[in-house]
Design a protein around this motif. Sequence first.
Motif, mmCIF file in Angstrom:
data_model
loop_
_atom_site.group_PDB
_atom_site.id
_atom_site.type_symbol
_atom_site.label_atom_id
_atom_site.label_comp_id
_atom_site.label_asym_id
_atom_site.label_seq_id
_atom_site.Cartn_x
_atom_site.Cartn_y
_atom_site.Cartn_z
ATOM 1 N N ARG A 121 0.837 -1.204 0.000
ATOM 2 C CA ARG A 121 0.000 0.000 0.000
ATOM 3 C C ARG A 121 0.875 1.258 0.000
ATOM 4 O O ARG A 121 1.883 1.307 0.706
ATOM 5 N N ASN A 148 -0.359 -9.064 5.422
ATOM 6 C CA ASN A 148 -1.597 -8.983 4.629
ATOM 7 C C ASN A 148 -2.205 -7.578 4.678
ATOM 8 O O ASN A 148 -2.770 -7.099 3.702
ATOM 9 N N ARG A 194 -0.677 -5.089 2.105
ATOM 10 C CA ARG A 194 -1.005 -5.254 0.680
ATOM 11 C C ARG A 194 -2.101 -4.308 0.277
ATOM 12 O O ARG A 194 -3.009 -3.995 1.060
ATOM 13 N N HIS A 226 -5.528 -2.988 -1.176
ATOM 14 C CA HIS A 226 -6.875 -3.567 -1.249
ATOM 15 C C HIS A 226 -7.669 -2.798 -2.277
ATOM 16 O O HIS A 226 -7.587 -1.578 -2.361
#
Length: 183
Positions: free
Chosen positions: A141, A177, A180, A182
Amino acid sequence: MNEPRRRADATENRVRILRAAREVIANADEVRLNEIAKRAGVGQGTLYRHFPTREALLAEVYRTDVDDLVAAAPALLAGHAPLPALARWLDRVAEYASIKRGVFAALEVAVWQDLSAHSLGPIGEALTLLLDAGKADGVIRPDVDARDVILLVGYLTRLEPAEWDTRAHRLLDVILNGLRPHP
């Protein structure tokens, strides 16, 4: 001023002492110097020539771990795509946090503050290198930075020894996670 060169056997003894100290910190409830000397295969005098105090030994274990963690970032990026490199680096962070917890529990507050200052800058730089590579690759991100991740992984020092094996890596996966992008 240059530090005097050590003899090869003295350098080897120092490495063995640090390795043994790291094992004791990671696996024992109490850090005992005689146990470290025994595991390293050296006498008490040799241990004290290298590390005149318990605090000096523990501080060096910590500094060595920080330096290894920092050096791992570019090496991992050289051999892996950014996201797997970051995942492998976070695995090393878990190991580092386990040792850090043991070292900090054994050190005085003033020494702890000095060690903490030693690690935050270099670790932040190593983490920024990994995050920037992931952002450039589109797998991290764009709105996260090293401080975000450092604050999140700080919880590792709060895990109880009995829950370490079941929680540490799973929680690092949760962080990874969350880094990452989205849709």
